[in-house]
Design an enzyme around this catalytic site. Structure first.
Site, PDB file in Angstrom:
ATOM      1  N   LYS A 270       0.831  -1.195   0.000  1.00  0.00           N
ATOM      2  CA  LYS A 270       0.000   0.000   0.000  1.00  0.00           C
ATOM      3  C   LYS A 270       0.872   1.253   0.000  1.00  0.00           C
ATOM      4  O   LYS A 270       0.649   2.168  -0.795  1.00  0.00           O
ATOM      5  CB  LYS A 270      -0.903  -0.033   1.242  1.00  0.00           C
ATOM      6  CG  LYS A 270      -2.095   0.875   1.157  1.00  0.00           C
ATOM      7  CD  LYS A 270      -2.991   0.732   2.392  1.00  0.00           C
ATOM      8  CE  LYS A 270      -3.780  -0.570   2.391  1.00  0.00           C
ATOM      9  NZ  LYS A 270      -4.413  -0.847   3.692  1.00  0.00           N
TER      10      LYS A 270
ATOM     11  N   ARG B 181      -3.114   3.061   8.550  1.00  0.00           N
ATOM     12  CA  ARG B 181      -3.441   1.915   7.685  1.00  0.00           C
ATOM     13  C   ARG B 181      -2.299   0.913   7.671  1.00  0.00           C
ATOM     14  O   ARG B 181      -1.152   1.273   7.410  1.00  0.00           O
ATOM     15  CB  ARG B 181      -3.685   2.408   6.254  1.00  0.00           C
ATOM     16  CG  ARG B 181      -4.543   3.638   6.204  1.00  0.00           C
ATOM     17  CD  ARG B 181      -4.536   4.285   4.823  1.00  0.00           C
ATOM     18  NE  ARG B 181      -5.194   3.486   3.806  1.00  0.00           N
ATOM     19  CZ  ARG B 181      -5.239   3.836   2.524  1.00  0.00           C
ATOM     20  NH1 ARG B 181      -4.645   4.929   2.097  1.00  0.00           N
ATOM     21  NH2 ARG B 181      -5.864   3.072   1.656  1.00  0.00           N
TER      22      ARG B 181
ATOM     23  N   GLY C 267      -6.549 -10.730   8.283  1.00  0.00           N
ATOM     24  CA  GLY C 267      -6.122 -11.228   9.585  1.00  0.00           C
ATOM     25  C   GLY C 267      -5.256 -10.212  10.292  1.00  0.00           C
ATOM     26  O   GLY C 267      -5.017 -10.303  11.491  1.00  0.00           O
TER      27      GLY C 267
ATOM     28  N   MET D 202      -4.434  -6.129  11.408  1.00  0.00           N
ATOM     29  CA  MET D 202      -5.213  -4.942  11.683  1.00  0.00           C
ATOM     30  C   MET D 202      -5.387  -4.174  10.389  1.00  0.00           C
ATOM     31  O   MET D 202      -4.480  -4.084   9.595  1.00  0.00           O
ATOM     32  CB  MET D 202      -4.538  -4.046  12.707  1.00  0.00           C
ATOM     33  CG  MET D 202      -5.523  -3.067  13.283  1.00  0.00           C
ATOM     34  SD  MET D 202      -4.801  -1.549  13.884  1.00  0.00           S
ATOM     35  CE  MET D 202      -4.766  -0.590  12.405  1.00  0.00           C
TER      36      MET D 202
ATOM     37  N   ARG E 285      -3.437  -0.899  -6.637  1.00  0.00           N
ATOM     38  CA  ARG E 285      -2.559  -2.072  -6.661  1.00  0.00           C
ATOM     39  C   ARG E 285      -2.902  -2.860  -7.914  1.00  0.00           C
ATOM     40  O   ARG E 285      -3.967  -2.672  -8.504  1.00  0.00           O
ATOM     41  CB  ARG E 285      -2.755  -2.942  -5.421  1.00  0.00           C
ATOM     42  CG  ARG E 285      -4.134  -3.522  -5.352  1.00  0.00           C
ATOM     43  CD  ARG E 285      -4.370  -4.315  -4.082  1.00  0.00           C
ATOM     44  NE  ARG E 285      -5.800  -4.397  -3.876  1.00  0.00           N
ATOM     45  CZ  ARG E 285      -6.389  -4.558  -2.707  1.00  0.00           C
ATOM     46  NH1 ARG E 285      -5.667  -4.658  -1.619  1.00  0.00           N
ATOM     47  NH2 ARG E 285      -7.695  -4.631  -2.617  1.00  0.00           N
TER      48      ARG E 285
ATOM     49  N   HIS F 196      -7.910 -31.194   7.094  1.00  0.00           N
ATOM     50  CA  HIS F 196      -7.918 -32.575   6.612  1.00  0.00           C
ATOM     51  C   HIS F 196      -8.725 -32.685   5.325  1.00  0.00           C
ATOM     52  O   HIS F 196      -8.273 -33.244   4.326  1.00  0.00           O
ATOM     53  CB  HIS F 196      -8.512 -33.473   7.701  1.00  0.00           C
ATOM     54  CG  HIS F 196      -8.618 -34.914   7.288  1.00  0.00           C
ATOM     55  ND1 HIS F 196      -9.763 -35.438   6.756  1.00  0.00           N
ATOM     56  CD2 HIS F 196      -7.717 -35.921   7.322  1.00  0.00           C
ATOM     57  CE1 HIS F 196      -9.565 -36.722   6.483  1.00  0.00           C
ATOM     58  NE2 HIS F 196      -8.328 -37.038   6.829  1.00  0.00           N
TER      59      HIS F 196
ATOM     60  N   SER G  29      14.234 -42.754 -15.583  1.00  0.00           N
ATOM     61  CA  SER G  29      13.006 -42.019 -15.359  1.00  0.00           C
ATOM     62  C   SER G  29      12.784 -41.972 -13.855  1.00  0.00           C
ATOM     63  O   SER G  29      12.718 -43.011 -13.198  1.00  0.00           O
ATOM     64  CB  SER G  29      11.842 -42.715 -16.066  1.00  0.00           C
ATOM     65  OG  SER G  29      10.649 -42.043 -15.765  1.00  0.00           O
TER      66      SER G  29
ATOM     67  N   CYS H 233       8.425 -39.437 -14.095  1.00  0.00           N
ATOM     68  CA  CYS H 233       7.104 -39.967 -14.388  1.00  0.00           C
ATOM     69  C   CYS H 233       6.229 -40.066 -13.146  1.00  0.00           C
ATOM     70  O   CYS H 233       5.180 -40.668 -13.172  1.00  0.00           O
ATOM     71  CB  CYS H 233       7.208 -41.325 -15.077  1.00  0.00           C
ATOM     72  SG  CYS H 233       7.970 -42.586 -14.050  1.00  0.00           S
TER      73      CYS H 233
ATOM     74  N   TYR I 125      12.578 -34.424 -20.043  1.00  0.00           N
ATOM     75  CA  TYR I 125      11.119 -34.356 -20.145  1.00  0.00           C
ATOM     76  C   TYR I 125      10.472 -34.604 -18.798  1.00  0.00           C
ATOM     77  O   TYR I 125      11.092 -35.139 -17.877  1.00  0.00           O
ATOM     78  CB  TYR I 125      10.587 -35.366 -21.173  1.00  0.00           C
ATOM     79  CG  TYR I 125      10.746 -36.815 -20.767  1.00  0.00           C
ATOM     80  CD1 TYR I 125       9.768 -37.464 -19.996  1.00  0.00           C
ATOM     81  CD2 TYR I 125      11.865 -37.540 -21.150  1.00  0.00           C
ATOM     82  CE1 TYR I 125       9.917 -38.788 -19.614  1.00  0.00           C
ATOM     83  CE2 TYR I 125      12.028 -38.865 -20.772  1.00  0.00           C
ATOM     84  CZ  TYR I 125      11.049 -39.484 -20.005  1.00  0.00           C
ATOM     85  OH  TYR I 125      11.202 -40.781 -19.618  1.00  0.00           O
TER      86      TYR I 125
HETATM   87  P1  ADP Z   1      -7.791  -2.080   3.302  1.00  0.00           P
HETATM   88  O1  ADP Z   1      -6.403  -2.552   3.197  1.00  0.00           O
HETATM   89  O2  ADP Z   1      -8.677  -2.962   4.079  1.00  0.00           O
HETATM   90  O3  ADP Z   1      -8.340  -1.695   1.971  1.00  0.00           O
HETATM   91  P2  ADP Z   1      -7.379   0.719   3.753  1.00  0.00           P
HETATM   92  O4  ADP Z   1      -6.216   1.157   4.527  1.00  0.00           O
HETATM   93  O5  ADP Z   1      -7.265   0.853   2.295  1.00  0.00           O
HETATM   94  O6  ADP Z   1      -7.742  -0.752   4.187  1.00  0.00           O
HETATM   95  O7  ADP Z   1      -8.589   1.597   4.290  1.00  0.00           O
HETATM   96  C1  ADP Z   1      -9.914   1.202   4.446  1.00  0.00           C
HETATM   97  C2  ADP Z   1     -10.847   2.230   3.805  1.00  0.00           C
HETATM   98  O8  ADP Z   1     -10.617   3.527   4.314  1.00  0.00           O
HETATM   99  C3  ADP Z   1     -10.663   2.309   2.318  1.00  0.00           C
HETATM  100  O9  ADP Z   1     -11.905   2.474   1.704  1.00  0.00           O
HETATM  101  C4  ADP Z   1      -9.832   3.533   2.156  1.00  0.00           C
HETATM  102  O10 ADP Z   1     -10.013   4.096   0.894  1.00  0.00           O
HETATM  103  C5  ADP Z   1     -10.333   4.434   3.275  1.00  0.00           C
HETATM  104  N1  ADP Z   1      -9.317   5.376   3.713  1.00  0.00           N
HETATM  105  C6  ADP Z   1      -8.087   5.086   4.153  1.00  0.00           C
HETATM  106  N2  ADP Z   1      -7.386   6.192   4.416  1.00  0.00           N
HETATM  107  C7  ADP Z   1      -8.193   7.228   4.151  1.00  0.00           C
HETATM  108  C8  ADP Z   1      -8.029   8.643   4.227  1.00  0.00           C
HETATM  109  N3  ADP Z   1      -6.881   9.201   4.607  1.00  0.00           N
HETATM  110  N4  ADP Z   1      -9.067   9.411   3.881  1.00  0.00           N
HETATM  111  C9  ADP Z   1     -10.226   8.844   3.485  1.00  0.00           C
HETATM  112  N5  ADP Z   1     -10.443   7.535   3.396  1.00  0.00           N
HETATM  113  C10 ADP Z   1      -9.436   6.714   3.725  1.00  0.00           C
HETATM  114 MG    MG Z   2      -7.822  -0.406   0.806  1.00  0.00          MG
END
Ligand code: ADP
Ligand code: MG
Ligand code: MG
Length: 902
Positions: free
Chosen positions: A29, A98, A107, A109, A343, A459, A786, A854, A874
């Site tokens: 990110k 973020r 998983g 934060m 991304r 499993h 083989s 094989c 092969y």
């Molecule tokens: P995720 O990885 O789960 O997408 P993000 O970090 O991208 O989490 O953020 C979750 C949401 O909050 C997304 O919709 C993102 O666009 C929004 N968001 C994050 N930072 C900001 C910001 N500075 N201003 C407005 N919206 C934000």
């Molecule tokens: Mg996002």
């Protein structure tokens, strides 16, 4: 970081300082936010705290020296740039915190928005927003909710429950109907929930909010769910996560604001166009959280044309820049567009091929790169039958797509019932909370397996993949009641015998029979669809990329086939020979009686008679296969399994004989058979009298097979079919074994071939570890090797495959002892090392020694890359895996080592 040690380690990067290639340091990110900033796109200003800082924090439990000061310095610069201060009661700067690792990871934060709000600055925020109280209190309640949930582990449902209550009190289900007073009251409720669970007041100091959020992101790297996810996806545990601190922009300022997501192409089909969703007057994840109904992105053109046009322009620029499908998050604040994330987007298998093809057409990438961007697992997925695209069924649950395919059948809840109904010709889906080794028979009998617990390494998932069965695991919306033979989901009850459909690729579960279609990719491989003549973007793309893979690959691809029909199909799929033709099935069916006579023969005469009777039958089998493979090599393995496999089971026979004796019947023949079965009984048949050992013990058996093969080749040649037999001796551990067989075989071959133009090679399987370790000696007597990697894996690890996969592999996978079953992908360090040694020493002793593999690994993507790197000639795999092996062999030739395709 090669530069000289500076006074202080740099832990914080402004967005203007990074770029997209710094994912290791800045996370995905952060690196992409930096890239967009430097492209001149409108990204709110901010900075990224590096993965290095996270690792240092996790190692010591404390923020590394200098980090706090660097954060303070970058924050101060951000405040200056924005003309606002964090926590300023009159005009506060707010930020989002973020997480963002190198690979996107559920998983961990996620995100806290609106950091910097407190009881005083909420007033200033409203004043700055032209007195918009509703907006300010909505932002504050969001902060407490997200902060409480992700930083302090307050159960999220309590907040959700409270907001639902507030809406209910207004007689509404829409959060937009909550006014400023409602939201102010909700903030009070939220604060109480917060202090009830944390034992403290919601922190009012903005800098404390920021620091706690940053720490929480660091610590979430080691959260249980994150750890499990990394193991499953084979993501290294020591990467750490970065933290992005970003100035807030607001999509919840009114109808002229909003937030959305966009894709530069359809991530499902790959089709070009504008795909995405938009939600007015909303913040952050509202758009994906299903709080209100979003509108298709195209609607934005009507709502705010300038912002829409600007967005389209950025999307086109990003796609040209990344040369790939991009996935974008944006927010519009009072008509001003802000880019919040981009991304390279995830996509379906079909879209991967279609997009790669399109990008070549557009001149953005070349064919090598297109080949690099798809993979064998995606191709394999496209070769399963699938549910029709517009089937109109709503999924009632979504679990983990644990083993691909589309399966439809009647629900059963026990293994026994699965076996019973399948025995009556019914298609069944075995539904369990989780499976265990006792369910094995039921799993074999079912079309598909559906569990409510467990992930990709449970499993059920491991065993289903091993069997090639469709499996959806961890569909936790299912409430299963085994004693009552029913489950409930989405308010409906499903009882035994009801029909369900499960999609092992998407993990979706449907009630009723969803219509399935055969794979058009298979139809193309079968030659039923001409890519030039039809309008099918997927088939055209597959055709183009496969052709390129064939042009690039160095490894040949052969198939494992025992019949002319299999061989012919594999050839249509692109096989260039047979790498393994097993001969054991040629001793079954109505030939069993001849084999019994052979085994029970009291003297050489009786034995020779039964061998003589088998000879023409075997010869006919080989003629059929040589015809199908006209001109291509056919490796025939001499009989391998222990002989008792061709006799009736001991217990059954013993009972039959006892019963017949009781009745006073004449059981002389059965008694002899029983005695033979007893005599041949082995404690460990896999390690017993089989393969070359059998050939050396039963006179004439191998000789008969060699004669049948050679006579078939001569007969074919006479009829104008070019037969290229390669006789393969199984289970050799010592060169003397091979020399003995070879001496006898050469005599027969010379006699049968006579003056005709037939060449017969003699070689061996390398499947006993000792053979690998004495390959230099064995190569003196072998024209080819083989690698039988199934047995090599079993014997190298000391595993009995049939026992271990169901018994404990799940545990080994869970503990991370294996990243993947060594029967699925070759264990490069151990078993692979045996292959390397044998290849090197074999070739040193006999330059030009032909080398192939094989085992089932021959069709496994990672293993194909390994065999390419060892320099084999092969790989051979089942007919269905041949296209996968072709593709991966091509990729192995173009993919540079170390590049990652995740
Ligand atoms: P995720 O990885 O789960 O997408 P993000 O970090 O991208 O989490 O953020 C979750 C949401 O909050 C997304 O919709 C993102 O666009 C929004 N968001 C994050 N930072 C900001 C910001 N500075 N201003 C407005 N919206 C934000
Ligand atoms: Mg996002
Ligand atoms: Mg998220």
């Amino acid at each position: 970081m090669a530069a000289q040690e500076t006074v202080e380690h740099k832990y914080v990067y402004d967005f203007a300082e990074g770029n997209k290639d710094l994912k290791d340091l800045l996370g995905g990110k952060g690196a992409n936010l930096a890239e967009m900033t430097n492209l001149g796109l409108p990204v709110p200003p901010g900075f990224t705290i590096t993965t290095e800082a996270c690792k240092a924090y996790l190692a010591s439990g404390e923020q590394p020296a200098g980090l706090a000061e660097q954060i303070a310095a970058h924050l101060a610069a951000l405040e200056t740039g924005m003309g606002r201060r964090l926590g300023d009661p009159d005009d506060p700067l707010l930020v989002s915190v973020r997480s963002g690792a190198k690979f996107s990871m559920p998983g961990m934060m996620e995100t806290v928005l609106n950091v910097g709000l407190n009881d005083r600055s909420v007033v200033g925020l409203a004043a700055q927003a032209n007195g918009n109280q509703r907006f300010a209190w909505d932002s504050y309640r969001r902060l407490i909710q997200m902060f409480g949930k992700t930083v302090c582990e307050v159960p999220g449902e309590e907040f959700e429950h409270a907001i639902d209550e507030a809406k209910r009190a207004k007689g509404s289900t829409d959060d937009l109907d909550l006014d400023a007073d409602d939201l102010r009251a909700l903030v009070d409720t939220y604060k109480k929930i917060f202090s009830k669970h944390t034992g403290r007041e919601f922190p009012q100091d903005p800098r404390e909010q920021l620091d706690l959020a940053i720490r929480a992101v660091f610590e979430s790297w080691n959260a249980e769910r994150a750890v499990i996810y990394r193991r499953q996806e084979r993501i290294p545990a020591d990467l750490g996560t970065a933290v992005n601190v970003v100035a807030m922009v607001f999509g919840n300022l009114g109808p002229d604001s909003g937030t959305g997501v966009a894709f530069t192409r359809d991530p499902a089909s790959g089709a070009q166009g504008i795909y995405g969703d938009y939600l007015a007057n909303a913040q952050g994840e509202d758009v994906v959280a299903g709080i209100r109904n979003t509108v298709p992105l195209q609607e934005l053109e009507r709502i705010d044309k300038p912002a829409y046009d600007e967005l389209l322009d950025y999307m086109a620029r990003l796609e040209r820049h990344y040369k790939d499908l991009c996935d974008i998050e944006f927010t519009i604040e009072r008509g001003k567009l802000w880019m919040l994330q981009t991304r390279v987007g995830k996509r379906t298998a079909a879209a991967a091929f279609v997009i790669a093809g399109q990008l070549v057409d557009e001149g953005l990438i070349d064919l090598d790169e297109a080949l690099h961007r798809v993979n064998g697992a995606q191709l394999a997925q496209l070769m399963f039958p699938r549910f029709q695209l517009d089937h109109g069924f709503e999924a009632v649950a979504t679990g983990i797509g644990a083993s691909p395919g589309a399966a439809v059948g009647k629900v059963v809840f026990t293994s026994a019932r699965a076996v019973e109904l399948a025995g009556q010709g019914e298609d069944v889906i075995l539904v369990r909370r989780e499976t265990n080794p006792d369910d094995l028979n039921g799993m074999i009998a079912s079309r598909g397996i559906l569990t409510s617990r467990g992930g990709k390494t449970s499993h059920a998932a491991v065993v289903a993949r091993g069997m090639g069965k469709t499996c959806v695991s961890g569909a936790d919306a299912l409430d299963i009641d085994v004693p009552k033979r029913r489950f409930t989901v989405a308010g409906q009850t499903v009882t035994e015998g009801d029909v369900v459909s499960i999609d092992g690729t998407t993990g979706k579960v449907y009630l009723g029979e969803v219509p399935a279609t055969p794979s058009e990719v298979v139809q193309y491989f079968e030659g039923e669809l001409d890519p030039a003549a039809i309008d099918d973007a997927l088939v055209k793309a597959v055709h183009r990329i496969m052709s390129h893979a064939d042009a690039r690959r160095r490894l040949a691809v052969r198939t494992n086939a025992d019949t002319g029909a299999d061989a012919a199909r594999a050839r249509r799929f692109g096989a260039e020979g047979i790498g393994l033709c097993r001969t054991e099935h040629m001793f079954l069916g109505d030939r069993r009686e001849l084999v019994e006579r052979l085994i029970l023969a009291r003297d050489a005469k009786e034995r020779d008679e039964s061998l003589a009777a088998l000879l023409p039958l075997q010869r006919a089998d080989f003629v059929e296969i040589f015809r199908a493979m006209d001109g291509q090599p056919v490796t025939v393995r001499l009989i391998d399994p222990p002989l008792h496999e061709f006799l009736p089971p001991l217990e059954q026979l013993a009972v039959d004989v006892a019963v017949a004796q009781e009745r006073g019947e004449d059981v002389a023949k059965e008694e002899a058979l029983l005695a033979a079965v007893r005599r041949m009984h082995e404690e460990n048949p896999m390690l017993g009298l089989r393969g070359v050992r059998l050939g050396l013990v039963i006179p004439g058996l191998f000789a008969m097979q060699v004669r049948a093969i050679t006579e078939a080749a001569v007969e074919c040649t006479r009829q104008g079919v070019r037969a290229c037999p390669e006789i393969m001796v199984p289970l050799v551990g010592a060169v003397q074994e091979l020399e003995t067989v070879r001496a006898e075989a050469e005599k027969i071959i010379a006699e049968v071939v006579g003056g005709s133009d037939v060449e017969v090679l003699i070689g061996t399987m390398i499947e006993v570890p000792r053979a690998a370790l004495t390959a230099g000696q064995i190569a003196e007597a072998a024209e080819f090797f083989s690698f039988g990697t199934n047995d090599l894996t079993q014997m190298g690890w000391g595993f009995s495959r049939d026992d271990v996969e169901g018994a404990f592999f799940w545990r080994y996978l869970e503990l991370g002892i294996f990243g993947i079953s060594p029967f699925e992908s070759i264990d490069a360090d151990g078993i692979g090392r045996l292959v390397r040694i044998a290849a090197e020493e074999g070739r040193a002793a006999r330059p030009g020694l032909k080398l192939g593999v094989c085992g089932e690994h021959g069709g496994d993507p990672d293993s194909v890359h390994f065999f390419h790197s060892v320099g084999l000639d092969y790989v051979s795999c089942s007919p269905f895996r041949v296209p996968v092996a072709r593709l991966e062999a091509g990729r192995a030739a173009v993919v540079t080592a170390g590049s990652d395709s995740r």
